[in-house]
Design a protein around this motif. Structure first.
Motif, PDB file in Angstrom:
ATOM      1  N   LEU A  93      -3.577  -2.041 -13.663  1.00 42.50           N
ATOM      2  CA  LEU A  93      -2.525  -1.435 -14.479  1.00 42.50           C
ATOM      3  C   LEU A  93      -3.185  -0.888 -15.733  1.00 42.50           C
ATOM      4  O   LEU A  93      -3.683  -1.657 -16.558  1.00 42.50           O
ATOM      5  N   LYS A  94      -3.221   0.433 -15.858  1.00 43.87           N
ATOM      6  CA  LYS A  94      -3.862   1.063 -17.013  1.00 43.87           C
ATOM      7  C   LYS A  94      -2.808   1.412 -18.055  1.00 43.87           C
ATOM      8  O   LYS A  94      -1.817   2.071 -17.755  1.00 43.87           O
ATOM      9  N   ILE A  95      -3.031   0.951 -19.270  1.00 46.02           N
ATOM     10  CA  ILE A  95      -2.177   1.283 -20.406  1.00 46.02           C
ATOM     11  C   ILE A  95      -3.080   1.915 -21.453  1.00 46.02           C
ATOM     12  O   ILE A  95      -3.857   1.218 -22.114  1.00 46.02           O
ATOM     13  N   GLY A  96      -2.995   3.225 -21.557  1.00 46.12           N
ATOM     14  CA  GLY A  96      -3.929   3.934 -22.428  1.00 46.12           C
ATOM     15  C   GLY A  96      -5.337   3.794 -21.885  1.00 46.12           C
ATOM     16  O   GLY A  96      -5.600   4.068 -20.709  1.00 46.12           O
ATOM     17  N   ASP A  97      -6.250   3.325 -22.717  1.00 40.18           N
ATOM     18  CA  ASP A  97      -7.646   3.137 -22.310  1.00 40.18           C
ATOM     19  C   ASP A  97      -7.933   1.718 -21.854  1.00 40.18           C
ATOM     20  O   ASP A  97      -9.087   1.378 -21.560  1.00 40.18           O
ATOM     21  N   VAL A  98      -6.925   0.870 -21.809  1.00 40.27           N
ATOM     22  CA  VAL A  98      -7.119  -0.540 -21.465  1.00 40.27           C
ATOM     23  C   VAL A  98      -6.685  -0.774 -20.020  1.00 40.27           C
ATOM     24  O   VAL A  98      -5.636  -0.294 -19.588  1.00 40.27           O
ATOM     25  N   THR A  99      -7.506  -1.537 -19.288  1.00 48.23           N
ATOM     26  CA  THR A  99      -7.218  -1.833 -17.887  1.00 48.23           C
ATOM     27  C   THR A  99      -6.884  -3.318 -17.726  1.00 48.23           C
ATOM     28  O   THR A  99      -7.663  -4.184 -18.141  1.00 48.23           O
ATOM     29  N   TYR A 100      -5.737  -3.577 -17.127  1.00 53.02           N
ATOM     30  CA  TYR A 100      -5.336  -4.944 -16.791  1.00 53.02           C
ATOM     31  C   TYR A 100      -5.416  -5.104 -15.281  1.00 53.02           C
ATOM     32  O   TYR A 100      -5.173  -4.155 -14.528  1.00 53.02           O
ATOM     33  N   LYS A 101      -5.762  -6.302 -14.846  1.00 54.92           N
ATOM     34  CA  LYS A 101      -5.941  -6.541 -13.420  1.00 54.92           C
ATOM     35  C   LYS A 101      -5.044  -7.680 -12.938  1.00 54.92           C
ATOM     36  O   LYS A 101      -4.828  -8.671 -13.644  1.00 54.92           O
ATOM     37  N   LEU A 102      -4.526  -7.500 -11.736  1.00 58.40           N
ATOM     38  CA  LEU A 102      -3.768  -8.537 -11.048  1.00 58.40           C
ATOM     39  C   LEU A 102      -4.528  -8.881  -9.770  1.00 58.40           C
ATOM     40  O   LEU A 102      -4.742  -8.012  -8.921  1.00 58.40           O
ATOM     41  N   LYS A 103      -4.969 -10.126  -9.656  1.00 57.94           N
ATOM     42  CA  LYS A 103      -5.705 -10.556  -8.472  1.00 57.94           C
ATOM     43  C   LYS A 103      -5.056 -11.802  -7.886  1.00 57.94           C
ATOM     44  O   LYS A 103      -4.606 -12.679  -8.617  1.00 57.94           O
ATOM     45  N   ALA A 104      -5.062 -11.852  -6.560  1.00 54.95           N
ATOM     46  CA  ALA A 104      -4.458 -12.990  -5.870  1.00 54.95           C
ATOM     47  C   ALA A 104      -5.533 -13.847  -5.233  1.00 54.95           C
ATOM     48  O   ALA A 104      -6.563 -13.349  -4.777  1.00 54.95           O
ATOM     49  N   GLN A 105      -5.268 -15.144  -5.207  1.00 55.74           N
ATOM     50  CA  GLN A 105      -6.107 -16.056  -4.450  1.00 55.74           C
ATOM     51  C   GLN A 105      -5.576 -16.130  -3.013  1.00 55.74           C
ATOM     52  O   GLN A 105      -4.450 -15.714  -2.737  1.00 55.74           O
ATOM     53  N   PRO A 106      -6.381 -16.636  -2.073  1.00 52.53           N
ATOM     54  CA  PRO A 106      -5.957 -16.636  -0.664  1.00 52.53           C
ATOM     55  C   PRO A 106      -4.650 -17.405  -0.451  1.00 52.53           C
ATOM     56  O   PRO A 106      -4.385 -18.409  -1.109  1.00 52.53           O
ATOM     57  N   ILE A 107      -3.869 -16.912   0.472  1.00 46.21           N
ATOM     58  CA  ILE A 107      -2.603 -17.559   0.817  1.00 46.21           C
ATOM     59  C   ILE A 107      -2.883 -18.926   1.459  1.00 46.21           C
ATOM     60  O   ILE A 107      -3.872 -19.094   2.178  1.00 46.21           O
ATOM     61  N   PHE A 108      -2.031 -19.914   1.167  1.00 45.96           N
ATOM     62  CA  PHE A 108      -2.187 -21.233   1.785  1.00 45.96           C
ATOM     63  C   PHE A 108      -0.818 -21.825   2.084  1.00 45.96           C
ATOM     64  O   PHE A 108       0.213 -21.371   1.565  1.00 45.96           O
ATOM     65  N   ALA A 109      -0.831 -22.851   2.942  1.00 43.22           N
ATOM     66  CA  ALA A 109       0.418 -23.452   3.423  1.00 43.22           C
ATOM     67  C   ALA A 109       0.519 -24.907   2.985  1.00 43.22           C
ATOM     68  O   ALA A 109      -0.486 -25.625   2.919  1.00 43.22           O
ATOM     69  N   GLU A 110       1.744 -25.326   2.705  1.00 45.70           N
ATOM     70  CA  GLU A 110       2.061 -26.730   2.467  1.00 45.70           C
ATOM     71  C   GLU A 110       3.266 -27.078   3.339  1.00 45.70           C
ATOM     72  O   GLU A 110       4.228 -26.308   3.401  1.00 45.70           O
ATOM     73  N   LEU A 111       3.195 -28.232   4.003  1.00 43.11           N
ATOM     74  CA  LEU A 111       4.259 -28.661   4.914  1.00 43.11           C
ATOM     75  C   LEU A 111       5.090 -29.736   4.236  1.00 43.11           C
ATOM     76  O   LEU A 111       4.561 -30.760   3.803  1.00 43.11           O
ATOM     77  N   ASN A 112       6.391 -29.471   4.176  1.00 43.00           N
ATOM     78  CA  ASN A 112       7.263 -30.413   3.466  1.00 43.00           C
ATOM     79  C   ASN A 112       8.721 -30.108   3.804  1.00 43.00           C
ATOM     80  O   ASN A 112       9.114 -28.941   3.916  1.00 43.00           O
ATOM     81  N   ASP A 113       9.516 -31.169   3.966  1.00 42.25           N
ATOM     82  CA  ASP A 113      10.970 -31.022   4.146  1.00 42.25           C
ATOM     83  C   ASP A 113      11.334 -30.038   5.256  1.00 42.25           C
ATOM     84  O   ASP A 113      12.191 -29.148   5.077  1.00 42.25           O
ATOM     85  N   ASP A 114      10.688 -30.164   6.412  1.00 43.95           N
ATOM     86  CA  ASP A 114      10.994 -29.325   7.580  1.00 43.95           C
ATOM     87  C   ASP A 114      10.676 -27.849   7.359  1.00 43.95           C
ATOM     88  O   ASP A 114      11.131 -27.004   8.130  1.00 43.95           O
TER      89      ASP A 114
END
Length: 551
Positions: A342-363
């Motif tokens: 996401l560029k705002i003027g001359d500044v760059t912001y980044k959005l990064k995701a970590q790998p998807i994972f699963a948790e088993l709970n309550d059916d």
């Protein structure tokens, strides 16, 4: 008769005089000089809205503030507006004595015929006032006037197009040209327009702005919804999906505050309420190839053999949460990648995701993606949030399907089901997403044969349990397996590496442990030992390949 005509001509003369005087009177009332906010310009030299937004974002990311406060003082907004409207004349408003008066005076010059003199904004308790000045003329003689607006601002949460959205309203409370109030002319104009065009002016304006925003002449109100703001970005904007999802989070969780006062105003986004303390799931083994995949299933298939200890017409393939995450990492790690700038003027912001994972709970199976947002120049100042897809597992043909029911955001917020599509769009184009489902194709082929059917899948504690039913041809094989499994286990347990499993098995035989306890102990073994267990049992039991595949 002569007196009558004389009286008529006298009335006509008076009317002509009135018609001649009225425009002059109007021009006199509309005449007004305008003085730009020079003091504000000097307080914030060369300030832009991008500068302000970057400053507020960085303060939020560093933890200095708990929200993104895009709140501006009168001086800040006037200086930032100057950066927009005076781009053609950077000398406008200068205090340098060497700059010509014309350059100082006009933000936009109309040759030698005057020009646009600027805009002044002042915040008031429930809105703001806007005044702009212009003058035009020649040979040193100029007519000066202003346009003045008093606007009331309001934001509220509404249901629109089946979505919770923010509605931003702007009501015109007062308007004047110079010293002449003109707001009353709206009603007169609407009446005259209707007589001429057989359609009221309100309807015409609504049709004109139908592509963006709404307008009501009767209440002098303009309003837009969150989706109208997204439309402004255009379909080709690379940040459209990101911002659409972000606005969805903000609207559903009601994270917007409109702040207006006598000297400042703006919007505050309470994004800290989406903050996450969740940690990434740690997998012990990363599957890199088909052989690694085979080894994982081989280890987990021991659960099918152990389930034969329980009498009945079915077997259970019980996949532990850890093994499920190793599989999800293998299948989805190259498909569900979120990395946007996401560029705002001359500044760059980044959005990064970590790998998807699963948790088993309550059916349920909870699929989570942790997101990190930061300034590229200051990567240690991170805002961390996550979204969790609450899903139910099911089987369709040979596919494993996770149907998304709800979305949880951060530690305490949730989104409605109608936001599922936009969140899944954030994951990008992938063959694993179909509508509101995440589908792993041909999953059952890894652990079933043509002689068995997977009747169902459900969550039980930390296991994904697949219920397997043999066909008529292999029913006798199941009975043989149930008769032989105990002897095979007792032979296998002569190997000391299975001592813990043997202990739990003895508790199971004595009704002091459940089958789940036995499977838990099996999963405490290392992957290599789990694989060895299945192979040892398979060698002792003989050929059950029609019931359980030989991997």
């Amino acid at each position: 008769m002569f007196k009558l005509f004389k009286w008529i001509f006298r009335i006509i003369g008076i009317l002509v005089l009135i018609m001649t005087i009225l425009p002059i009177i109007g021009l006199i009332f509309m005449y007004k000089d305008y003085q730009p906010p020079y003091d504000d310009f000097e307080s914030y030299d060369e300030l832009s809205f991008n500068d302000i937004l970057n400053d507020r974002l960085d303060k939020f990311l560093s933890g200095e503030t708990n929200s993104i406060d895009f709140t501006l003082t009168n001086a800040e907004v006037n200086s930032a507006l100057k950066d927009l409207y005076a781009t053609s004349n950077p000398l406008f408003g200068s205090s340098d004595p060497n700059v010509s008066e014309t350059d100082k005076k006009y933000a936009y010059k109309l040759g030698d015929y005057g020009g646009f003199k600027g805009v002044t904004v002042y915040f008031i308790n429930d809105g703001l006032t806007v005044e702009a000045g212009v003058e035009a003329g020649f040979s040193g003689i100029y007519y000066k006037t202003t346009i003045f607006l008093e606007l009331k601002l309001k934001t509220e949460q509404v249901m629109y197009n089946d979505l919770t959205q923010s509605k931003y309203s702007l009501e015109i409370k007062n308007m004047s040209l110079g010293n002449l109030p003109v707001l009353w002319m709206y009603d007169l104009s609407n009446w005259v327009y209707g007589l001429v065009f057989k359609e009221d002016l309100n309807t015409t304006i609504k049709n004109l702005v139908s592509g963006f925003g709404n307008y009501d002449l009767n209440t002098k109100t303009i309003w837009i919804y969150s989706e109208d703001i997204i439309k402004l970005l255009g379909e080709d904007n690379q940040n459209k999906v990101l911002l659409e999802t972000l606005f969805g989070f903000i609207d559903e969780a009601q994270l917007i505050d409109f702040e207006l006062g006598s000297n400042q105003g703006g919007i505050s986004f309470k994004l800290n309420e989406l903050k996450s303390t969740k940690n990434q799931y740690t997998i012990l083994n990363s599957i890199q190839n088909d052989q690694d995949l085979k080894n994982l299933f081989t280890g987990q298939l021991s659960s099918v053999l152990l389930s034969a200890l329980v009498p009945g017409s079915k077997l259970n393939f019980m996949m532990h949460e850890l093994s499920l995450n190793e599989l999800i990492d293998y299948y989805l790690r190259d498909s569900m990648i979120i990395e946007q700038e996401l560029k705002i003027g001359d500044v760059t912001y980044k959005l990064k995701a970590q790998p998807i994972f699963a948790e088993l709970n309550d059916d349920k199976v909870y699929l989570t993606i942790i997101l990190n947002f930061y300034n590229e120049a200051e990567p240690t100042n991170i805002f961390k949030t996550h979204f969790t897809l609450e899903t139910t597992p099911s089987i369709r043909n040979n596919d494993l399907v996770f149907t998304v029911l709800n979305i949880l955001v951060g530690d305490s917020k949730s989104l409605g089901a109608n936001r599922i599509e936009s969140v899944l769009n954030l994951l990008g184009e992938t063959d694993y997403i179909e509508s509101n489902e995440i589908v792993i194709k041909d999953f059952l082929e890894e652990f079933t044969t043509q002689h068995v059917t997977v009747e169902s899948v459900e969550v039980e504690n930390k296991y994904l349990v697949f219920e397997i039913t043999p066909d008529q041809e292999t029913t006798s094989l199941l009975q043989d397996l149930q008769n032989e499994i105990q002897n095979a286990l007792e032979d296998v347990f002569t190997n000391p590496q299975y001592s813990n499993l043997e202990s739990t098995y003895q508790d199971f035989i004595n009704n002091q442990a459940t089958l789940n306890d036995l499977i838990d102990t099996m999963n405490d073994l290392s992957p290599n030992v789990q694989q060895q267990l299945f192979e040892d049992l398979q060698n002792l039991l003989g050929d059950y390949s029609d019931l359980i595949p030989n991997l």
